[in-house]
Each structure stands twice: as structure tokens, then as C-alpha cells.
Design a protein around this motif. Structure first.
Motif, PDB file in Angstrom:
ATOM      1  N   VAL A  11       0.875  -1.195  -0.082  1.00  0.00           N
ATOM      2  CA  VAL A  11       0.152   0.208   0.157  1.00  0.00           C
ATOM      3  C   VAL A  11       0.781   1.300  -0.076  1.00  0.00           C
ATOM      4  N   THR A  12       0.518   2.045  -0.840  1.00  0.00           N
ATOM      5  CA  THR A  12       1.483   3.278  -1.164  1.00  0.00           C
ATOM      6  C   THR A  12       0.655   4.616  -0.979  1.00  0.00           C
ATOM      7  N   TRP A  13       1.099   5.589  -0.524  1.00  0.00           N
ATOM      8  CA  TRP A  13       0.485   6.826  -0.291  1.00  0.00           C
ATOM      9  C   TRP A  13       1.407   7.904  -0.439  1.00  0.00           C
ATOM     10  N   ASN A  14       1.003   8.499  -1.601  1.00  0.00           N
ATOM     11  CA  ASN A  14       1.770   9.727  -2.251  1.00  0.00           C
ATOM     12  C   ASN A  14       3.214   9.322  -2.461  1.00  0.00           C
ATOM     13  N   SER A  15       3.216   8.159  -3.087  1.00  0.00           N
ATOM     14  CA  SER A  15       4.540   7.527  -3.726  1.00  0.00           C
ATOM     15  C   SER A  15       5.304   6.770  -2.731  1.00  0.00           C
ATOM     16  N   GLU A  16       5.083   6.804  -1.403  1.00  0.00           N
ATOM     17  CA  GLU A  16       5.955   6.112  -0.247  1.00  0.00           C
ATOM     18  C   GLU A  16       4.933   4.950   0.179  1.00  0.00           C
ATOM     19  N   VAL A  17       5.723   3.991   0.173  1.00  0.00           N
ATOM     20  CA  VAL A  17       5.085   2.605   0.895  1.00  0.00           C
ATOM     21  C   VAL A  17       4.885   2.726   2.158  1.00  0.00           C
ATOM     22  N   ILE A  18       3.505   2.472   2.702  1.00  0.00           N
ATOM     23  CA  ILE A  18       3.301   2.781   4.054  1.00  0.00           C
ATOM     24  C   ILE A  18       2.893   1.359   4.654  1.00  0.00           C
ATOM     25  N   ALA A  19       2.802   0.221   3.939  1.00  0.00           N
ATOM     26  CA  ALA A  19       2.704  -1.145   4.497  1.00  0.00           C
ATOM     27  C   ALA A  19       2.395  -2.094   3.420  1.00  0.00           C
ATOM     28  N   ARG A  20       2.665  -3.219   3.931  1.00  0.00           N
ATOM     29  CA  ARG A  20       2.496  -4.183   3.205  1.00  0.00           C
ATOM     30  C   ARG A  20       1.545  -5.396   3.910  1.00  0.00           C
ATOM     31  N   LEU A  21       0.535  -5.611   3.398  1.00  0.00           N
ATOM     32  CA  LEU A  21      -0.685  -6.445   3.953  1.00  0.00           C
ATOM     33  C   LEU A  21      -0.558  -7.957   3.434  1.00  0.00           C
ATOM     34  N   SER A  22      -1.085  -8.687   4.693  1.00  0.00           N
ATOM     35  CA  SER A  22      -0.957 -10.063   4.618  1.00  0.00           C
ATOM     36  C   SER A  22      -2.057 -10.587   3.704  1.00  0.00           C
ATOM     37  N   LYS A  23      -1.688 -11.969   3.189  1.00  0.00           N
ATOM     38  CA  LYS A  23      -2.918 -12.318   2.001  1.00  0.00           C
ATOM     39  C   LYS A  23      -4.273 -12.008   2.190  1.00  0.00           C
ATOM     40  N   SER A  24      -4.711 -12.397   3.646  1.00  0.00           N
ATOM     41  CA  SER A  24      -6.216 -12.234   3.835  1.00  0.00           C
ATOM     42  C   SER A  24      -6.546 -11.009   3.904  1.00  0.00           C
ATOM     43  N   GLU A  25      -5.653 -10.029   4.575  1.00  0.00           N
ATOM     44  CA  GLU A  25      -5.928  -8.613   4.711  1.00  0.00           C
ATOM     45  C   GLU A  25      -5.840  -8.020   3.243  1.00  0.00           C
ATOM     46  N   THR A  26      -5.125  -8.332   2.352  1.00  0.00           N
ATOM     47  CA  THR A  26      -5.189  -7.958   1.047  1.00  0.00           C
ATOM     48  C   THR A  26      -6.368  -8.069   0.466  1.00  0.00           C
ATOM     49  N   LEU A  27      -6.801  -9.243   0.379  1.00  0.00           N
ATOM     50  CA  LEU A  27      -8.298  -9.703  -0.160  1.00  0.00           C
ATOM     51  C   LEU A  27      -9.676  -8.878   0.528  1.00  0.00           C
ATOM     52  N   ILE A  28      -9.431  -8.605   1.818  1.00  0.00           N
ATOM     53  CA  ILE A  28     -10.607  -7.878   2.475  1.00  0.00           C
ATOM     54  C   ILE A  28     -10.282  -6.501   1.837  1.00  0.00           C
ATOM     55  N   PHE A  29      -9.201  -5.851   1.843  1.00  0.00           N
ATOM     56  CA  PHE A  29      -9.069  -4.378   1.560  1.00  0.00           C
ATOM     57  C   PHE A  29      -9.387  -4.236   0.060  1.00  0.00           C
ATOM     58  N   ALA A  30      -9.151  -5.155  -0.774  1.00  0.00           N
ATOM     59  CA  ALA A  30      -9.770  -5.207  -2.206  1.00  0.00           C
ATOM     60  C   ALA A  30     -11.041  -5.265  -2.249  1.00  0.00           C
ATOM     61  N   ALA A  31     -11.866  -5.925  -1.382  1.00  0.00           N
ATOM     62  CA  ALA A  31     -13.378  -5.962  -1.342  1.00  0.00           C
ATOM     63  C   ALA A  31     -13.798  -4.760  -0.833  1.00  0.00           C
ATOM     64  N   LEU A  32     -13.426  -4.180  -0.031  1.00  0.00           N
ATOM     65  CA  LEU A  32     -13.696  -2.656   0.540  1.00  0.00           C
ATOM     66  C   LEU A  32     -13.520  -1.744  -0.370  1.00  0.00           C
ATOM     67  N   LEU A  33     -12.277  -1.790  -1.326  1.00  0.00           N
ATOM     68  CA  LEU A  33     -12.016  -0.634  -2.110  1.00  0.00           C
ATOM     69  C   LEU A  33     -13.149  -0.842  -3.318  1.00  0.00           C
ATOM     70  N   LYS A  34     -13.562  -2.256  -3.896  1.00  0.00           N
ATOM     71  CA  LYS A  34     -14.672  -2.264  -4.716  1.00  0.00           C
ATOM     72  C   LYS A  34     -15.969  -1.837  -4.478  1.00  0.00           C
ATOM     73  N   LYS A  35     -16.217  -1.798  -3.264  1.00  0.00           N
ATOM     74  CA  LYS A  35     -17.553  -1.163  -2.556  1.00  0.00           C
ATOM     75  C   LYS A  35     -17.119   0.148  -1.802  1.00  0.00           C
ATOM     76  N   LEU A  36     -16.358   0.938  -2.132  1.00  0.00           N
ATOM     77  CA  LEU A  36     -16.185   2.227  -1.688  1.00  0.00           C
ATOM     78  C   LEU A  36     -17.250   2.939  -1.299  1.00  0.00           C
ATOM     79  N   ASN A  37     -17.285   3.455   0.122  1.00  0.00           N
ATOM     80  CA  ASN A  37     -18.506   4.209   0.322  1.00  0.00           C
ATOM     81  C   ASN A  37     -19.728   3.321   0.411  1.00  0.00           C
ATOM     82  N   GLN A  38     -19.504   2.032   0.338  1.00  0.00           N
ATOM     83  CA  GLN A  38     -20.854   1.015   0.299  1.00  0.00           C
ATOM     84  C   GLN A  38     -20.638   0.140   1.542  1.00  0.00           C
ATOM     85  N   PHE A  39     -21.828  -0.453   2.093  1.00  0.00           N
ATOM     86  CA  PHE A  39     -21.877  -1.178   2.975  1.00  0.00           C
ATOM     87  C   PHE A  39     -21.251  -2.786   2.569  1.00  0.00           C
TER      88      PHE A  39
END
Length: 238
Positions: A11-39
Motif C-alpha cells: 500500500v503506497t500513499w503519495n509514492s511512499e510505501v506505508i505497509a504490506r498487507l497479509s494475504k487475507s488483509e489484501t483480499l479484504i482491502f480489495a473487497a472494501l475498495l470495490k465497494k467504496l463508500n458502500q456497506f
């Protein structure tokens, strides 16, 4: 700009790597981003993070906690709202997200013709399908094993309870037979309405202890030792 690599988990913010998520966290984050601002419900996110696996609800809470820590580095542009007992909502601005869903590929080798490339692609897809099918089959076998184990434990507990009940009945029957055959029992009147009888004497402290442990404050009881822990056990006659 939030740059998210769904393959590496970076995960990069303003061209700076701020974290590396685990496999499960990566999949969950991707699901949240796909439904941004949705439940997104807890069930959906658990299925996304651990497909075809059995995990505790606490696993999702831990993953969300770790993702929140990462999003704190985005100057509150992105944050996760908890919908009590139901799920989560990722709040943020869609125009500040850049996805990188494909890992870096090696330089193109012009010596390979299109037929070779297509063959490799089909082989990869076939292997991927076989792996996915194997994972699903393993999940089904694990689920069946868990159910069988639970059923086995349930019947084992029932069997132990039945044996213990038979033991208590046998002990009570022997005590009654002994009483009527010999009449040599020690009996004590407790609190005026409770009478206890047994084959050995009781001192005042043990009488008081038995009286306190009897739930019904009246009736006739037999007492004796439990061979397992040498504690005095009391059984109601009426």
C-alpha cells in the motif's frame, strides 16, 4: 494518491510505501475498495478474505484493525466505519485510488511465437483450475471431518452421562439394600426437615457442610464416598 497492489499487498500513499498487507488483509482491502463508500457485511468479507475456509469472526476484526492502522497514514482521507454487528464501510475519494492488480511481468521475448504464448496461458489456467478444485475439495473434506468429530464428541458426552447415572442408581440401590438388610446406618436430623443416613459417622462440620449443599431443604437423603475423589456425595431418596 493511494496506490494499492493487490498481488504483493503493498500500500503506497503519495509514492511512499506505508505497509504490506497479509494475504487475507489484501483480499479484504480489495473487497472494501470495490465497494467504496458502500456497506460490506461481515459474511461477505470473511468469504473474500478466507474463501472456502472456516475461521472465527475475530479473525476479521483483527484484519480490519490492521487495515485501519495502515489507513491512518493517509491523513484521514480514507477510513473504515464499523456498522455494529453487521459489517463495515470504507469511506474515501475514488479519484485518489490507483489499483495495480497485475504483478510485474518479465520482458517480452520476441523469439516466442503467439502459439507458444497461448499454450502457456492455457496451461497456467488449467493448473489454476486444478488447484482451485483441490482447495475446494479439501475444504469439503475438512468440513465433513469437523461435523463427524462434533457428533462423536456429543455422543461420547451422552454415553458418559448415562454411565454416571447408572453408577449413581447402583450406589443408591446398594445403600438401600444394605439399610434394609442390616439396619446399621448412621442417621442425622439436619435443620429439622432434612434427614441424612449413611454407613459411617459424620462430625458436626461435615453435617453442616452437607446441609448447606443440599438444594431442597427437606426430605430423606443417603450419603457416601465417591471412589474417584473421596468427596462425600448425597443422594435424595424421596
Amino acid at each position: 494518491m493511494l496506490n494499492y497492489n493487490a498481488v504483493s499487498g503493498d500500500v503506497t500513499w503519495n509514492s511512499e510505501v506505508i505497509a504490506r498487507l497479509s494475504k487475507s488483509e489484501t483480499l479484504i482491502f480489495a473487497a472494501l475498495l470495490k465497494k467504496l463508500n458502500q456497506f460490506s457485511s461481515k459474511e461477505e468479507l470473511i468469504e473474500e478474505g478466507w474463501p472456502n475456509k472456516f475461521v472465527s469472526p475475530n479473525s476479521l476484526a483483527v484484519a480490519i484493525k490492521n487495515i485501519r492502522k495502515v489507513l491512518q497514514e493517509t491523513d484521514s482521507v480514507f477510513n473504515i466505519e464499523t456498522v455494529h454487528r453487521r459489517g463495515y464501510i470504507l469511506h474515501g475519494e475514488a479519484d485518489k485510488i490507483q489499483f495495480n492488480m497485475i504483478a510485474q511481468q518479465p520482458p517480452y521475448d520476441s523469439s516466442k511465437n503467439k502459439n507458444e504464448i497461448n499454450t502457456e496461458s492455457k496451461t497456467t489456467e488449467s493448473c489454476s483450475d486444478e488447484v482451485n478444485e483441490a482447495i475446494v475439495n479439501m475444504a469439503k473434506v475438512n468440513a465433513k471431518s469437523i461435523v463427524q468429530e462434533r457428533h462423536g464428541n456429543y455422543f461420547k458426552k451422552i454415553f458418559i452421562k448415562i454411565l454416571f447415572s447408572l453408577y449413581c442408581v447402583a450406589l443408591l440401590s446398594l445403600s438401600i439394600i444394605y439399610y434394609f438388610s442390616s439396619g446399621e446406618l448412621y442417621c442425622y436430623q439436619l435443620n429439622g426437615k432434612i434427614k441424612i443416613c449413611g454407613v459411617f459417622e459424620l462430625n458436626k462440620s461435615k453435617q453442616q457442610s452437607i446441609a448447606e449443599n443440599i438444594q431442597k431443604k427437606y426430605g430423606l437423603y443417603l450419603y457416601g464416598y465417591d471412589n474417584n475423589d473421596q468427596n462425600i456425595k448425597v443422594y435424595s431418596v424421596n
